[in-house]
Design a protein around this motif. Structure first.
Motif, mmCIF file in Angstrom:
data_model
loop_
_atom_site.group_PDB
_atom_site.id
_atom_site.type_symbol
_atom_site.label_atom_id
_atom_site.label_comp_id
_atom_site.label_asym_id
_atom_site.label_seq_id
_atom_site.Cartn_x
_atom_site.Cartn_y
_atom_site.Cartn_z
ATOM 1 N N MET A 125 0.840 -1.211 0.000
ATOM 2 C CA MET A 125 0.000 0.000 0.000
ATOM 3 C C MET A 125 0.869 1.253 0.000
ATOM 4 O O MET A 125 0.520 2.259 -0.621
ATOM 5 C CB MET A 125 -0.946 -0.008 1.208
ATOM 6 C CG MET A 125 -2.037 -1.074 1.090
ATOM 7 S SD MET A 125 -3.052 -1.189 2.574
ATOM 8 C CE MET A 125 -4.073 0.279 2.391
ATOM 9 N N THR A 129 0.531 4.157 -2.679
ATOM 10 C CA THR A 129 0.269 5.522 -2.225
ATOM 11 C C THR A 129 1.324 6.481 -2.776
ATOM 12 O O THR A 129 1.003 7.606 -3.149
ATOM 13 C CB THR A 129 0.215 5.574 -0.686
ATOM 14 O OG1 THR A 129 -0.816 4.692 -0.253
ATOM 15 C CG2 THR A 129 -0.086 6.968 -0.178
ATOM 16 N N ASP A 147 -6.644 3.885 -6.428
ATOM 17 C CA ASP A 147 -7.617 3.797 -5.324
ATOM 18 C C ASP A 147 -8.232 2.401 -5.246
ATOM 19 O O ASP A 147 -8.396 1.852 -4.161
ATOM 20 C CB ASP A 147 -8.735 4.830 -5.503
ATOM 21 C CG ASP A 147 -8.336 6.185 -4.943
ATOM 22 O OD1 ASP A 147 -7.352 6.254 -4.170
ATOM 23 O OD2 ASP A 147 -9.010 7.180 -5.270
ATOM 24 N N LEU A 150 -5.755 0.170 -3.680
ATOM 25 C CA LEU A 150 -5.590 0.459 -2.250
ATOM 26 C C LEU A 150 -6.777 -0.061 -1.437
ATOM 27 O O LEU A 150 -6.598 -0.617 -0.348
ATOM 28 C CB LEU A 150 -5.433 1.975 -2.034
ATOM 29 C CG LEU A 150 -4.024 2.505 -2.287
ATOM 30 C CD1 LEU A 150 -4.030 4.029 -2.349
ATOM 31 C CD2 LEU A 150 -3.066 2.036 -1.190
ATOM 32 N N ASP A 154 -6.554 -2.797 1.363
ATOM 33 C CA ASP A 154 -7.047 -2.364 2.670
ATOM 34 C C ASP A 154 -8.092 -3.337 3.208
ATOM 35 O O ASP A 154 -8.124 -3.631 4.406
ATOM 36 C CB ASP A 154 -7.652 -0.953 2.540
ATOM 37 C CG ASP A 154 -8.140 -0.427 3.878
ATOM 38 O OD1 ASP A 154 -7.363 -0.479 4.843
ATOM 39 O OD2 ASP A 154 -9.295 0.032 3.961
ATOM 40 N N SER B 176 -12.715 9.311 2.490
ATOM 41 C CA SER B 176 -11.368 8.866 2.122
ATOM 42 C C SER B 176 -10.580 9.947 1.374
ATOM 43 O O SER B 176 -9.373 10.066 1.557
ATOM 44 C CB SER B 176 -11.425 7.570 1.322
ATOM 45 O OG SER B 176 -11.989 7.809 0.073
ATOM 46 N N ASP B 180 -7.093 11.440 2.649
ATOM 47 C CA ASP B 180 -5.873 11.552 1.833
ATOM 48 C C ASP B 180 -5.317 12.968 1.911
ATOM 49 O O ASP B 180 -4.109 13.165 2.008
ATOM 50 C CB ASP B 180 -6.204 11.258 0.354
ATOM 51 C CG ASP B 180 -6.207 9.766 0.061
ATOM 52 O OD1 ASP B 180 -5.884 8.979 0.973
ATOM 53 O OD2 ASP B 180 -6.529 9.403 -1.075
ATOM 54 N N ARG B 204 -4.852 2.589 5.165
ATOM 55 C CA ARG B 204 -4.797 3.549 4.057
ATOM 56 C C ARG B 204 -4.095 4.828 4.495
ATOM 57 O O ARG B 204 -3.365 5.434 3.729
ATOM 58 C CB ARG B 204 -6.189 3.837 3.506
ATOM 59 C CG ARG B 204 -6.813 2.591 2.872
ATOM 60 C CD ARG B 204 -8.133 2.863 2.205
ATOM 61 N NE ARG B 204 -7.989 3.747 1.082
ATOM 62 C CZ ARG B 204 -8.381 5.006 1.057
ATOM 63 N NH1 ARG B 204 -8.980 5.531 2.098
ATOM 64 N NH2 ARG B 204 -8.193 5.747 0.000
ATOM 65 N N SER B 207 -0.299 4.087 5.108
ATOM 66 C CA SER B 207 0.523 3.863 3.918
ATOM 67 C C SER B 207 1.130 5.155 3.366
ATOM 68 O O SER B 207 1.967 5.106 2.475
ATOM 69 C CB SER B 207 -0.294 3.141 2.839
ATOM 70 O OG SER B 207 -1.282 3.985 2.318
#
Lengths: 191, 241
Positions: A125, A129, A147, A150, A154, B176, B180, B204, B207
């Motif tokens: 990940m 990212t 996305d 990910l 996830d 989300s 980010d 997430r 990362s």
């Protein structure tokens, strides 16, 4: 992944050469899914056989052949876009199988196994990212593909977290004998 | 020496049979400009670790260094000054003061540290501008969206010369994309030399970090190695037929 329908989608805004279709396919998927030119031509031949595309045929089978979508190709593309993707049966997931197997192997600390996979997922990940951080803001297709990847990773990491919590709970509480089931349920896993 | 360094840090509550370790023998170093995520389940000791790193709580044993200075030898006042000048906190629920505008929320820590109001206001506006929320400076928290509130909270954490940013589940209940955005802001602060520790259970968010440290039952159990360049992903799997 349906290369057939992805090519129909690319042809929906005008006729194109095979090579051009490959370049556009790769650009549309953020260069994440490479496609070889042989696969493009094989797919185009099948689409032509099925009446979904036509070519002028003047250049024989060569790279100068231009392909265009037919009205039935348009119809097929629109049907595919709206058709639900089959998610009724869970795919066989090797990660799940490994954790289930670890439970049966004497001397294995399942939490260690869970953590090894969790770290690997998070490292992957991190790479995805970075890609998003570097480029995705400038490339909508890439951002969407990154996305999706990910969220997929996830969901596995979350499953590991939940598995870890269940293992903790199971080790803290004495096993409870479950009542005999009225009927045995089967979850069919796609091979 | 790293900008933040925890050496064999433990935090114990209770005695005898009731003894519980929230944090046990943790070593953690964060370099200047590094973003480290601490991941673990609820109750694993993540937040305790952050409180100790931020000098809000004293460890039962072990040493904490911030900017090379040993925290345990500092008086309460010196620790409070360290927090005001060097450390910024970002919390899950933002913790903005409802009666102050965005700019006042950001300038408050500087004014509490004795900075003249005008100078604090200029620094606050600079921080708000760097987070692209300066046009909302005169709005109160309840007039801001969730994403804007979190930007203001991050501005407050990095205002002035703060060098260490500590964040506890900083994306809160944001969606989300806004989550980010929060991590992007923290990362850009790190690129300017700020050291950051983000605790989260969300992979997430984690990362985004240069390094992810995994904590379980108060102990560091694992960490990621530096990820290879993302180009390795773009080689991609073989084309499927």
């Amino acid at each position: 992944m349906s290369v057939r329908h992805a090519l129909l989608a690319l042809l929906s805004d005008g006729p194109k050469y095979g090579l051009q279709l490959r370049q556009e396919f790769e650009a549309t998927t953020g260069d994440v899914w490479p496609l070889n030119i042989g696969q493009v031509y094989t797919t185009l031949q099948r689409l032509e056989r099925d009446g979904f595309v036509e070519s002028d045929g003047s250049a024989g089978e060569g790279p100068q052949n231009v392909f265009r979508i037919t009205p039935s190709g348009d119809e097929e593309l629109n049907r595919w876009l709206r058709a639900p993707t089959d998610m009724t049966t869970p795919p066989r997931n090797e990660l799940v199988i490994k954790i289930l197997s670890a439970l049966r192997v004497p001397g294995v600390d399942v939490q260690d196994v869970v953590q090894a996979h969790r770290r690997y997922l998070v490292e992957l990940m991190q790479q995805w990212t970075r890609l998003k951080e570097d480029e995705a803001d400038y490339d909508l297709s890439l951002a969407l593909v990154v996305d999706a990847e990910l969220f997929r990773l996830d969901s596995l990491a979350r499953w590991l977290d939940s598995a870890s919590g269940r293992l903790d709970r199971a080790s803290a509480e004495p096993p409870v004998k479950s009542p005999a089931p009225l009927f045995r349920r089967r979850v069919v896993v796609r091979r | 020496m790293s900008f933040l360094e925890l050496r064999k840090v433990s935090k114990r509550y209770g005695e005898g049979d009731a003894e519980v370790f929230a944090v046990r023998d943790v070593d953690l170093s964060v370099e200047a400009g590094e973003l480290v995520a601490v991941m673990g389940p609820s109750g694993s000791g993540k937040s305790s670790l952050l409180s100790i790193a931020g000098t809000l709580e004293d460890p039962t044993s072990g040493e904490v260094f911030v900017g090379g200075a040993l925290v345990s030898t500092m008086s309460r006042n010196e620790k409070a000054r360290l927090r005001r000048r060097t450390i910024g906190f970002v919390f899950q629920d933002f913790n903005l003061l409802a009666g102050l505008t965005a700019a006042e929320n950001v300038s408050l820590p500087l004014e509490l540290d004795g900075a003249p109001a005008k100078k604090a206001r200029v620094a606050a506006m600079t921080a708000l501008e760097s987070l692209d929320v300066a046009e909302r400076a005169s709005h109160y928290p309840d007039q801001l969206s969730g994403g804007e509130r979190q930007r203001v909270a991050i501005a407050r954490a990095i205002v002035g010369e703060r060098r260490l940013l500590l964040a506890d589940e900083p994306s809160g209940a944001l969606d989300s994309l806004n989550g980010d955005a929060v991590m992007r802001l923290i990362l850009s602060a790190c690129k300017r030399g700020v050291s950051a520790v983000v605790v989260t259970h969300d992979a997430r968010l984690g990362s985004w970090a240069d390094r992810v440290v995994f904590i379980r039952d108060g102990q560091v159990v694992d960490q990621t190695v530096a990820p290879p360049s993302p180009e390795s992903l773009l080689a991609g799997p073989p084309a499927r037929r």
